[in-house]
Scaffold this active site. Structure first.
Site, PDB file in Angstrom:
ATOM      1  N   THR B 103       0.783  -1.228   0.000  1.00 14.61           N
ATOM      2  CA  THR B 103       0.000   0.000   0.000  1.00 14.61           C
ATOM      3  C   THR B 103       0.813   1.275   0.000  1.00 14.61           C
ATOM      4  O   THR B 103       0.355   2.298  -0.442  1.00 14.61           O
ATOM      5  CB  THR B 103      -0.939   0.020   1.226  1.00 14.61           C
ATOM      6  OG1 THR B 103      -1.643  -1.188   1.269  1.00 14.61           O
ATOM      7  CG2 THR B 103      -1.931   1.154   1.124  1.00 14.61           C
ATOM      8  N   THR B 179       1.183  -3.913   4.667  1.00 17.75           N
ATOM      9  CA  THR B 179       1.059  -4.140   6.107  1.00 17.75           C
ATOM     10  C   THR B 179       0.613  -5.563   6.466  1.00 17.75           C
ATOM     11  O   THR B 179       0.887  -6.029   7.566  1.00 17.75           O
ATOM     12  CB  THR B 179       0.055  -3.144   6.729  1.00 17.75           C
ATOM     13  OG1 THR B 179      -1.188  -3.253   6.038  1.00 17.75           O
ATOM     14  CG2 THR B 179       0.572  -1.733   6.628  1.00 17.75           C
ATOM     15  N   ASP B 180      -0.041  -6.269   5.536  1.00 18.59           N
ATOM     16  CA  ASP B 180      -0.623  -7.577   5.874  1.00 18.59           C
ATOM     17  C   ASP B 180       0.388  -8.532   6.503  1.00 18.59           C
ATOM     18  O   ASP B 180       0.110  -9.168   7.509  1.00 18.59           O
ATOM     19  CB  ASP B 180      -1.214  -8.245   4.626  1.00 18.59           C
ATOM     20  CG  ASP B 180      -2.696  -7.940   4.469  1.00 18.59           C
ATOM     21  OD1 ASP B 180      -3.102  -6.833   4.877  1.00 18.59           O
ATOM     22  OD2 ASP B 180      -3.440  -8.789   3.954  1.00 18.59           O
ATOM     23  N   LYS B 257       0.254  -6.886  13.466  1.00 21.37           N
ATOM     24  CA  LYS B 257      -0.835  -6.053  12.959  1.00 21.37           C
ATOM     25  C   LYS B 257      -2.090  -6.469  13.712  1.00 21.37           C
ATOM     26  O   LYS B 257      -2.568  -7.587  13.556  1.00 21.37           O
ATOM     27  CB  LYS B 257      -1.002  -6.259  11.455  1.00 21.37           C
ATOM     28  CG  LYS B 257      -2.089  -5.387  10.838  1.00 21.37           C
ATOM     29  CD  LYS B 257      -2.117  -5.506   9.315  1.00 21.37           C
ATOM     30  CE  LYS B 257      -3.243  -4.672   8.714  1.00 21.37           C
ATOM     31  NZ  LYS B 257      -3.282  -4.738   7.241  1.00 21.37           N
TER      32      LYS B 257
END
Lengths: 445, 445
Positions: B103, B179-180, B257
């Site tokens: 992202t 970020t996943d 996360k």
């Protein structure tokens, strides 16, 4: 000198103390004061068990350097035997405690140091006799397993026992349960019990009841207080802090054990707790909750065992899904990354599963937040394959819910529709921003 | 009128504005003020893109009811092209940004609404040119995948690129990452990089960079500030709150996360964050950290892909483990319940795995806390089978660590010893009580 032998018996005799007396024990610079308890079967004979003022029991090994002093005489505490009938007080509400096994009221074996899971509902009662001041307590053992060994079959059994007790006149039911899988059972009960008219409270203990730091007294007292309150929900009542201050009341479908050992391990996820109980007084935060009413509770039991919860990780092999298909699995809940993603390598397996009429639901391993598969191309691809996201539902709750639904129907569209429908508070339409937990940052406000 | 066409071009022309001018757009009762940006390839031609004072870009569809007003003239912003050389400022530190995909600096396709992952390191730079004030920036693309598609092979590739840049004179390296699975990659880099002498900072964005609520500017500025600081660790730098206030610096092996969409989704688990960065100024909380030094960074790359992370749940079938054995898996990390438990039904499969020299490590799905398999009989039974707990290590970190170790040795005792050894901050000997996250309780202090 009930049950005591050898060193312990001699020491107690020479100090002229008897069961129920208030005593002080000094050993290696430490001092403990409390009531001398009868030794229970299974405890090592050379340990002296006393109840501290905090309500906790402690076992102290009787050795040469152990000094005992009698503070004052007392009377032997009343212990209730299994199945024993006590005349109910017509002015008090009636509560049923269903035992399933687990740490609640379990005991440390002072010889090996391991915790014994064996207990009966009456032992639970005996470990916190304070609760008899609040309500008439009936106890009832449904099973006796460590919670990691709970099965969907036992969920149904517990659900039926709960409904039976509620329909038989109990004002509330408490399910004493090990903490490991308590939230899974709480979800199962939430989906199973229909027309729920009274509180169903799951309670457990993170420490065995005769350890000085046990949380069982506060938890059980809290559970009884909630069981007589104006609630008609399945909930979990456990310590809200590390101190013996208060318990939080968590909705059964929104709660999770978030710490291996802390007393305040249970947290509501993506939701406020339902309320708080402090000094036997219950305060609710959520107006949107079931309230006590009349009516017969019904049970829709049954769970399809062949449902898998698959946690996604980088390099997870597509064959994992294909093996589940071969093995006759009827449903799959994915714990995806982020908003609800998997590596592309899993796509073909997922496609095959859905072709074979196996529903595949998406949750997130982030735990907090809501799945949204329309933001990134991976999510859209998975949607195209037929994977469906289930909003802000916990992965564990989604697993139990799919097991419950697949026992009723295997019609794909119906399964999907019911998975996405809020049945027992498992889906919040909007998540409050203040339900995300934040750390204390050193040196910041 | 770079790149604009049709409606958008006509509208901009009639308002006599040019790229770089300060403009105000009114549409359906909303008002936006900022600098008119050139339209980038791939964006729908009928959208006008402006940079708001917050540093965020926004795209507004040019329709009949869109009004544009010129506030004052400006000059076209400098954009850096891929591979373009900029004369370095000898007074500034040198930072390398390695792009992997994801992202960060990605763009919304205003036509479909989906986020495009495609980007280059220079696009990252262009999305937050502020960072050039702090350091000389070199950009370098290693791969271009959404983070859910990262693989152990790519981890090695990124690790080698990081070491190369550090050994080539970079004062710090930033890895821009989706970020996943950022925390998995952070763990991989933590184990791979030996004699680490400078900061390696993973950074990402929870929102694409041209959405008004993007977090990319603060995150990138924070990452650059940490990359020039007195640190020699692999860390994650991301928003610490929902506001544009500060970023937290998380140790690569202790971060997770924890929210699908919030900007402050990343949390340190069982550990304090390493520090905080606010207004380009870095403050560390932890004295126990690697500090900048001289010396060549080395890479021990390579990961065994056949390692499975298995989340335990009630009714999980023992065959799952047997399938992994059949499939040639070399290692298994269990995400057990509570202190580290599984149902008894899994015992025989686990026994078979260990007989076949497949190490089985135990972590907890509680996430917080430490495994302890000596408290309950189930834990002791699993220990007897040969399962070994890995303290307070995160399941995801344990997976990556076992992949890394199994690439180096498959000697069972050696694997166990290295899994239990603290190599990169993944195991805390003692957990601070204040690292457990607590909810705000309505009406309580």
């Amino acid at each position: 000198m009930k049950g005591y032998r050898d060193n312990a018996k001699n020491l107690l005799k020479s100090a002229s103390v008897d069961i129920g007396d208030r005593i002080k024990i000094r050993k290696r610079g430490q001092e403990f004061e409390g009531l001398l308890m009868p030794r229970t079967k299974g405890e090592a004979a050379d340990h002296i068990v006393m109840k501290l003022d905090s309500g906790y029991n402690i076992g102290i090994k009787a050795t040469e350097d152990t000094e005992i002093e009698k503070i004052r005489e007392g009377k032997e505490p009343e212990m209730r035997r299994h199945g024993e009938k006590v005349e109910p007080d017509a002015d008090k509400p009636n509560i049923s405690i269903i035992g399933t096994g687990g740490t609640v009221a379990s005991r440390v074996d002072y010889r090996t140091g391991a915790v014994h899971p064996a207990f009966s509902a009456s032992e639970i009662y005996n470990s916190a006799p304070e609760i008899a001041e609040i309500a008439n307590i009936e106890t009832n053992n449904v099973c006796n397993v460590l919670s990691e060994n709970m099965t969907p079959e036992l969920w149904s059994k517990v659900g039926n026992a709960v409904a039976e007790d509620l329909n038989d006149g109990a004002d509330g039911v408490i399910v004493a349960h090990g903490t490991d899988t308590m939230s899974y059972t709480a979800s199962a009960l939430s989906f199973m019990l229909k027309n729920l008219s009274k509180p169903v409270v799951l309670v457990g203990s993170q420490r065995s009841s005769d350890r000085p730091s046990s949380d069982v007294t506060l938890n059980l007292t809290g559970a009884v207080s909630v069981a007589i309150s104006n609630l008609a929900e399945v909930c979990v009542v456990m310590h809200g802090s590390t101190e013996d201050e208060f318990c939080l009341i968590h909705r059964g479908t929104k709660v999770r054990k978030c710490h291996t050992s802390r007393r305040d391990a249970f947290q509501s996820i993506n939701d406020l707790p339902l309320g708080i109980v402090r000094d036997k007084s219950v305060r609710f935060f959520q107006d949107k909750r079931g309230r006590r009413k009349n009516g017969k509770v019904e049970v829709e039991d049954g769970f399809e065992e062949k449902v898998a919860l698959v946690k996604i990780f980088p390099s997870i092999q597509g064959e994992i899904i294909e093996k589940l298909i071969e093995d006759g699995y009827k449903g799959i809940v994915l714990e995806g990354t982020g908003l609800g993603h998997t590596p592309e390598s899993l796509f073909s397996g997922i496609e095959k599963a859905i072709e074979k009429n196996i529903p595949v639901a998406m949750t997130s391993q982030c735990i907090w937040g809501r799945t949204n598969m329309r933001v990134y191309s991976t999510g859209r691809d998975l949607l195209d394959l037929g994977v469906f996201p289930v909003e802000d539902m916990l992965p564990e709750t989604a697993l139990v819910k799919m097991m419950w639904i697949l026992d009723k129907t295997q019609e794909m569209e119906e399964v999907q529709a019911r998975m996405k429908e809020n049945i027992a508070g498992e889906i919040s339409s909007r998540t409050r921003a203040d339900t995300f937990l934040k750390p204390k940052i050193p040196g910041e406000e």
